[in-house]
Design an enzyme around this catalytic site. Structure first.
Site, PDB file in Angstrom:
ATOM      1  N   LYS A  81       4.602 -12.040  64.798  1.00  0.00           N
ATOM      2  CA  LYS A  81       3.174 -11.951  65.097  1.00  0.00           C
ATOM      3  C   LYS A  81       2.414 -12.715  64.022  1.00  0.00           C
ATOM      4  O   LYS A  81       2.783 -12.658  62.848  1.00  0.00           O
ATOM      5  CB  LYS A  81       2.714 -10.489  65.145  1.00  0.00           C
TER       6      LYS A  81
ATOM      7  N   GLU B  61      -7.754  -6.310  67.565  1.00  0.00           N
ATOM      8  CA  GLU B  61      -8.047  -5.280  66.552  1.00  0.00           C
ATOM      9  C   GLU B  61      -9.545  -5.197  66.281  1.00  0.00           C
ATOM     10  O   GLU B  61     -10.234  -6.219  66.162  1.00  0.00           O
ATOM     11  CB  GLU B  61      -7.314  -5.611  65.239  1.00  0.00           C
TER      12      GLU B  61
ATOM     13  N   GLU C  61      -1.805 -14.003  62.833  1.00  0.00           N
ATOM     14  CA  GLU C  61      -3.237 -13.793  63.052  1.00  0.00           C
ATOM     15  C   GLU C  61      -3.940 -15.118  63.329  1.00  0.00           C
ATOM     16  O   GLU C  61      -3.608 -16.143  62.744  1.00  0.00           O
ATOM     17  CB  GLU C  61      -3.865 -13.116  61.819  1.00  0.00           C
TER      18      GLU C  61
ATOM     19  N   ASP D 172       5.494  -9.239  61.414  1.00  0.00           N
ATOM     20  CA  ASP D 172       4.307 -10.005  61.025  1.00  0.00           C
ATOM     21  C   ASP D 172       4.660 -11.160  60.100  1.00  0.00           C
ATOM     22  O   ASP D 172       5.470 -11.003  59.192  1.00  0.00           O
ATOM     23  CB  ASP D 172       3.334  -9.098  60.253  1.00  0.00           C
TER      24      ASP D 172
ATOM     25  N   ASP E 168       2.315  -6.339  58.337  1.00  0.00           N
ATOM     26  CA  ASP E 168       2.063  -6.631  56.921  1.00  0.00           C
ATOM     27  C   ASP E 168       1.178  -5.544  56.298  1.00  0.00           C
ATOM     28  O   ASP E 168       0.936  -5.548  55.094  1.00  0.00           O
ATOM     29  CB  ASP E 168       1.483  -8.031  56.722  1.00  0.00           C
ATOM     30  N   SER E 169       0.742  -4.582  57.118  1.00  0.00           N
ATOM     31  CA  SER E 169       0.085  -3.385  56.576  1.00  0.00           C
ATOM     32  C   SER E 169       1.014  -2.641  55.622  1.00  0.00           C
ATOM     33  O   SER E 169       0.572  -1.767  54.886  1.00  0.00           O
ATOM     34  CB  SER E 169      -0.356  -2.456  57.708  1.00  0.00           C
TER      35      SER E 169
HETATM   36  O1  KIV Z   1       0.023  -4.923  60.054  1.00  0.00           O
HETATM   37  C1  KIV Z   1      -0.203  -4.136  60.987  1.00  0.00           C
HETATM   38  O2  KIV Z   1       0.105  -2.934  60.931  1.00  0.00           O
HETATM   39  C2  KIV Z   1      -0.850  -4.669  62.194  1.00  0.00           C
HETATM   40  C3  KIV Z   1      -1.273  -3.700  63.241  1.00  0.00           C
HETATM   41  C4  KIV Z   1      -2.332  -2.815  62.724  1.00  0.00           C
HETATM   42  C5  KIV Z   1      -1.630  -4.376  64.502  1.00  0.00           C
HETATM   43  O3  KIV Z   1      -1.016  -5.853  62.286  1.00  0.00           O
HETATM   44 NA    NA Z   2      -0.685  -7.065  60.431  1.00  0.00          NA
END
Ligand code: KIV
Ligand code: NA
Length: 267
Positions: A113, A182, A115, A83, A44-45
């Site tokens: 994934k 992280e 959090e 994510d 989600d980055s």
């Molecule tokens: O969203 C992302 O890029 C991440 C990684 C930095 C682990 O969750």
């Molecule tokens: Na992320």
């Protein structure tokens, strides 16, 4: 690569060769990274990297699905993990299942994934028991930036240390096949990696983990400002700038297009 192969990469609590993971958001990027990586993360980055947002909070399932599907189309070897965005899974385990199953069905990815540690263990259990492999994410969890008060490394107090270890255990016991750690200080990375049976993939979490992940654009040098844990392997931004400056100059001086790029009538 499959979820069981990633999990079994760590045997009897040990990993020989660290797992290689990078983010990918587009099909072409996935093609270029695919053979070099074990896992491609559609993170989600992408909120910051692709959309210019200043946190991951506004990212939607629709964005994750569009980019997830593109990355799956561009990858053949790596395990693709997508994510779950903020607000799409925390409400209830049923909400999480609805969104996760949509992400899986509409992208063809192998796993999601999410959090959170102890607070998400019931949800992770619910998903993994219904056919959705889950990767956990503990330590600095960017979706909780407003609760954590920033992006500083975690685990400097004993209380925080114990909490992160409990989170990692909870995620593992709930059935996650691996977990991202992280922004944690090295002693936590060591305890987590030693105490968990599943692979711990670090970002800003020292060299002691079972694998490493970075945001691809960060390590390629697409951004001026990156966190301390990022190593910039290239300066792609300056290559793009130089190339575009040449193009602009050639258009303005009529050097482009030349003969070679010009269609003529058949002779
Ligand atoms: O969203 C992302 O890029 C991440 C990684 C930095 C682990 O969750
Ligand atoms: Na992320």
């Amino acid at each position: 690569l499959t979820v069981p192969r990633i999990r079994d990469h760590k045997k009897d609590g040990k990993t020989k060769e660290p797992l290689v993971m990078l983010t990918a958001y587009t099909a072409r990027q996935a093609q270029l990274l695919d053979t070099h990586c074990d896992i491609l993360l559609v993170g989600d980055s992408l909120g910051q990297v692709i959309y210019g947002l200043d946190s991951t909070l506004p990212v939607t399932p629709e964005m994750m699905i569009a980019h997830g599907a593109a990355v799956v189309r561009g990858s053949y070897h790596s395990l693709v993990v997508v994510d779950m965005p903020f607000g799409s899974y925390e409400g209830s385990k049923e909400q999480a299942f609805d969104v996760a199953s949509r992400i899986m069905a509409e992208t063809g990815c192998a796993a999601v994934k999410l959090e959170g540690g102890e607070a998400m263990s019931e949800t992770i259990h619910f998903l993994t028991n219904r056919g959705i492999p889950v990767m956990g994410h503990v330590g600095l969890t960017p979706q909780a930036v407003n609760v954590l008060g920033g992006y500083a490394a975690r685990g400097r107090s004993q209380e925080e240390h114990d909490k992160i270890i409990r989170d990692g255990k909870a995620v593992q016991d709930a059935g996650a096949f691996s977990v991202v750690a992280e922004g944690v200080i090295e002693p936590i990375a060591i305890s987590l990696t030693q105490s968990l049976e599943i692979p711990v993939i670090g970002i800003g979490a020292s060299a002691q983990c079972d694998g490493q992940v970075l945001v691809t654009e960060d390590m390629l040098g697409m951004f001026e400002r990156v966190p301390r844990f990022v190593k910039r392997y290239e300066d792609i931004a300056s290559i793009i700038e130089k190339t575009v400056a040449t193009y602009a100059e050639e258009v303005r001086s009529r050097a482009f297009p030349g003969e070679e790029q010009t269609y003529q009538p058949k002779k």
